[in-house]
Design a protein around this motif. Structure first.
Motif, PDB file in Angstrom:
ATOM      1  N   LYS A  47       1.026  -1.561  -0.041  1.00 19.95           N
ATOM      2  CA  LYS A  47       0.136  -0.212   0.063  1.00 19.95           C
ATOM      3  C   LYS A  47       0.843   0.972   0.344  1.00 19.95           C
ATOM      4  O   LYS A  47       0.507   2.244  -0.557  1.00 19.95           O
ATOM      5  N   SER A  48       1.642   1.324   0.635  1.00 24.90           N
ATOM      6  CA  SER A  48       3.114   2.219   0.838  1.00 24.90           C
ATOM      7  C   SER A  48       3.742   2.366  -0.530  1.00 24.90           C
ATOM      8  O   SER A  48       5.071   2.997  -0.350  1.00 24.90           O
ATOM      9  N   GLN A  49       3.526   1.726  -1.636  1.00 24.04           N
ATOM     10  CA  GLN A  49       4.089   1.668  -2.622  1.00 24.04           C
ATOM     11  C   GLN A  49       6.048   0.879  -2.168  1.00 24.04           C
ATOM     12  O   GLN A  49       6.814   1.180  -3.115  1.00 24.04           O
ATOM     13  N   GLN A  50       6.440   0.353  -1.501  1.00 22.22           N
ATOM     14  CA  GLN A  50       7.282  -0.247  -0.608  1.00 22.22           C
ATOM     15  C   GLN A  50       7.630  -1.693  -1.081  1.00 22.22           C
ATOM     16  O   GLN A  50       7.935  -2.701  -0.668  1.00 22.22           O
ATOM     17  N   MET A  51       7.594  -1.975  -2.545  1.00 22.27           N
ATOM     18  CA  MET A  51       7.297  -3.097  -2.577  1.00 22.27           C
ATOM     19  C   MET A  51       8.834  -4.049  -2.389  1.00 22.27           C
ATOM     20  O   MET A  51       8.809  -5.440  -2.183  1.00 22.27           O
ATOM     21  N   GLN A  52      10.216  -3.998  -2.932  1.00 20.60           N
ATOM     22  CA  GLN A  52      11.318  -4.041  -2.224  1.00 20.60           C
ATOM     23  C   GLN A  52      11.450  -4.705  -0.767  1.00 20.60           C
ATOM     24  O   GLN A  52      11.723  -6.049  -0.296  1.00 20.60           O
ATOM     25  N   LYS A  53      10.419  -3.860  -0.055  1.00 16.76           N
ATOM     26  CA  LYS A  53      10.578  -4.329   1.573  1.00 16.76           C
ATOM     27  C   LYS A  53       9.313  -5.322   1.779  1.00 16.76           C
ATOM     28  O   LYS A  53       9.980  -6.131   2.577  1.00 16.76           O
ATOM     29  N   ALA A  54       8.142  -5.484   1.018  1.00 21.21           N
ATOM     30  CA  ALA A  54       7.228  -6.807   0.748  1.00 21.21           C
ATOM     31  C   ALA A  54       7.829  -7.775   0.233  1.00 21.21           C
ATOM     32  O   ALA A  54       7.977  -8.529   1.233  1.00 21.21           O
ATOM     33  N   GLU A  55       8.916  -7.424  -1.041  1.00 23.43           N
ATOM     34  CA  GLU A  55       9.688  -8.899  -0.971  1.00 23.43           C
ATOM     35  C   GLU A  55      10.566  -9.447   0.010  1.00 23.43           C
ATOM     36  O   GLU A  55      10.145 -10.417   0.995  1.00 23.43           O
ATOM     37  N   SER A 112      -6.769  -9.954 -10.702  1.00 22.40           N
ATOM     38  CA  SER A 112      -5.786  -8.561 -10.250  1.00 22.40           C
ATOM     39  C   SER A 112      -5.117  -8.309 -11.046  1.00 22.40           C
ATOM     40  O   SER A 112      -4.666  -7.169 -11.690  1.00 22.40           O
ATOM     41  N   LEU A 113      -4.728  -9.557 -11.898  1.00 26.93           N
ATOM     42  CA  LEU A 113      -3.869  -9.122 -13.225  1.00 26.93           C
ATOM     43  C   LEU A 113      -5.114  -7.916 -14.455  1.00 26.93           C
ATOM     44  O   LEU A 113      -4.419  -7.684 -15.048  1.00 26.93           O
ATOM     45  N   ASN A 143      -0.899 -13.117  -4.089  1.00 23.63           N
ATOM     46  CA  ASN A 143      -1.985 -11.999  -4.633  1.00 23.63           C
ATOM     47  C   ASN A 143      -2.030 -10.790  -3.799  1.00 23.63           C
ATOM     48  O   ASN A 143      -2.637 -10.207  -4.925  1.00 23.63           O
ATOM     49  N   THR A 144      -1.863 -10.553  -2.778  1.00 24.37           N
ATOM     50  CA  THR A 144      -1.374  -9.350  -2.405  1.00 24.37           C
ATOM     51  C   THR A 144       0.059  -8.447  -2.774  1.00 24.37           C
ATOM     52  O   THR A 144      -0.517  -7.290  -3.743  1.00 24.37           O
ATOM     53  N   LEU A 145       0.812  -9.430  -3.272  1.00 23.23           N
ATOM     54  CA  LEU A 145       2.360  -9.311  -4.507  1.00 23.23           C
ATOM     55  C   LEU A 145       1.603  -8.536  -5.425  1.00 23.23           C
ATOM     56  O   LEU A 145       2.183  -7.948  -5.813  1.00 23.23           O
ATOM     57  N   ILE A 146       0.701  -9.529  -6.166  1.00 22.91           N
ATOM     58  CA  ILE A 146       1.050  -9.250  -7.684  1.00 22.91           C
ATOM     59  C   ILE A 146       0.131  -7.986  -7.653  1.00 22.91           C
ATOM     60  O   ILE A 146       0.418  -7.299  -8.742  1.00 22.91           O
ATOM     61  N   ASP A 147      -1.314  -7.847  -6.532  1.00 26.10           N
ATOM     62  CA  ASP A 147      -1.822  -6.316  -7.087  1.00 26.10           C
ATOM     63  C   ASP A 147      -1.089  -5.325  -6.425  1.00 26.10           C
ATOM     64  O   ASP A 147      -1.381  -4.416  -7.490  1.00 26.10           O
TER      65      ASP A 147
END
Length: 436
Positions: free
Chosen positions: A19-27, A82-83, A46-50
């Motif tokens: 949600k905070s656009q910190q995709m690398q931290k999510a990974e 989502s895709l 699914n959360t990561l894909i969205d």
């Protein structure tokens, strides 16, 4: 209570970073979870894909599918929804349809949201007939439509001028038990206003109120803006005062609409009162506010006033956007100051705006009308992105040049032929002239 090492806690962390656009931290959280023995599930991926669909792109999101399968997790309908939604946001119908087909081939049954997303994509890309076919499929397959399904269909019909069809669908749905909410009425009111059916729009508002629904700022602003557009200023101000008397809160857009109407009528004192009311309500003057008035002054030929607004905009610490530059360029062109428009484009580039197709299109159109087709062509060739407006403007002015300026006809024919080759059209030039 959620254990600090549970998959549910892992999913909450992944969702927060996405949600905070910190995709690398999510990974990184997923990797750390696996190291600690907390395995991700289908919700995690699914959360990561969205998140990737929203902030990085569908291709990046799609690559997560391979990781899911390697981990022994099968994608579900939410994965593909989502895709498909991500492809729809990018206006990629082909990719949306490919993903939908892949979902079917994987043995995953589409749900109502799969169809809703496809309908929305088709309407956005100007294919209302195909969207209507999707809607019929929903009914024929016995799926339970969501109110969003109906609102998407009604909104799409209104958008493409099929307002009467939208109302017929709405009435038919009501007979079958559909209870509309305010958003449905707002869609219909907006559609009726766009085709100039103000009385019908007002009746729709009264119907909503009789149903116990409270109109909001969107409802009143839609009606008010339409009245001003049709020069029904008295009616528009009546709606404005009705809204105030009922105690509804105004947003910045509503205030700008009213202030613009006052200025058009030369009622500057009342416009100033509205401005003061905006400040009093804590709305302040944002970029939309300044763009509204710069556009108004430019259309009325009051370029001096427009430049004063630009100075004030800068003094408030705001920065121009593409729309601001387009307004100024168009205003200068409207007033015959092509040289000034050129200077403003150069200024735009020096301040970091690499490309602005709207501003460039304005200048191309004006150069063509002024007979400066050479300059228009050079500007066209310098554009990185060329849209249909640029092509239409040039072809139209080239054809005018053939008809009016016989001395330039040979060169204009040559340019038109190059357009034909570029677009891959095997159409005779004479036929093209007849159509135009």
């Amino acid at each position: 209570m959620v254990s600090k090492y549970s998959t549910k806690f892992l999913n909450i962390c992944v969702a927060s970073f996405c949600k905070s656009q910190q995709m690398q931290k999510a990974e990184d959280v997923i990797i750390d979870g696996i190291r600690l023995g907390v395995l991700p599930d289908v919700v995690t991926y699914n959360t990561l894909i969205d998140g990737y669909c929203r902030f990085s792109g569908v291709d990046t999101a799609y690559s997560v599918l391979y990781r899911m399968r390697e981990a022994g997790i099968s994608p579900d309908v939410i994965t593909y929804n989502s895709l498909i939604a991500g492809a729809s946001r990018n206006r990629s119908l082909e990719q949306s349809l490919d993903l939908f087909e892949e979902m079917l081939q994987s043995g995953i049954t589409p749900d109502i949201w799969s169809y809703n997303t496809l309908m929305h994509c088709l309407f956005r890309l100007g294919k209302p007939d195909e969207a209507n076919r999707i809607f019929k499929d929903i009914i024929l397959k016995g799926l339970s439509p969501h109110p969003v399904t109906f609102n998407t269909m009604i909104n799409g019909l209104c958008k493409y001028g099929y307002t009467s069809n939208a109302i017929m669908l709405f009435r038919n749905l009501q007979r079958h038990g559909f209870v509309p909410q305010l958003v449905t009425y707002n869609i219909l009111i907006n559609g009726l206003c766009k085709v100039g059916r103000m009385r019908a729009a007002r009746r729709m508002l009264n119907e909503a109120m009789d149903s116990g629904l409270e109109p909001n700022a969107v409802t009143y602003t839609t009606l008010m803006k339409s009245c001003f557009r049709c020069r029904q200023y008295k009616h528009g101000f009546e709606i404005f005062f009705e809204m105030k008397n009922r105690g509804y809160a105004f947003d910045g857009f509503a205030y700008c609409t009213v202030i613009g109407a006052f200025l058009k009528l030369g009622r500057f004192e009342e416009a100033n009162v509205c401005m003061e009311q905006m400040i009093k309500n804590g709305l302040g003057f944002d970029l939309v506010f300044y763009n509204t008035f710069i556009n108004l002054y430019c259309k009325e030929g009051k370029l001096e006033a427009a430049y004063k607004m630009l100075d004030e905009l800068e003094s408030q610490g705001l920065e121009y956007d593409d729309y601001t530059h387009s307004i100024i360029t168009d205003g200068l062109c409207r007033n015959g100051n092509i040289e000034g428009a050129w200077r403003h484009l150069n200024y735009m580039y020096t301040t970091g705006f690499v490309s602005n197709s709207v501003a460039l299109n304005c200048l191309i159109e004006r150069l063509g009308k002024a007979g400066q087709i050479d300059h228009a062509m050079k500007l066209f060739e310098s554009m990185e992105i060329r849209d249909s407006f640029a092509y239409t403007s040039l072809v139209h002015n080239l054809c005018k040049g053939i008809q009016v300026k016989q001395g330039r006809s040979d060169q204009n024919y040559e340019w038109l032929d190059s357009f034909t080759d570029y677009l891959g059209l095997n159409v005779a030039l004479d036929q093209k002239l007849l159509q135009l």
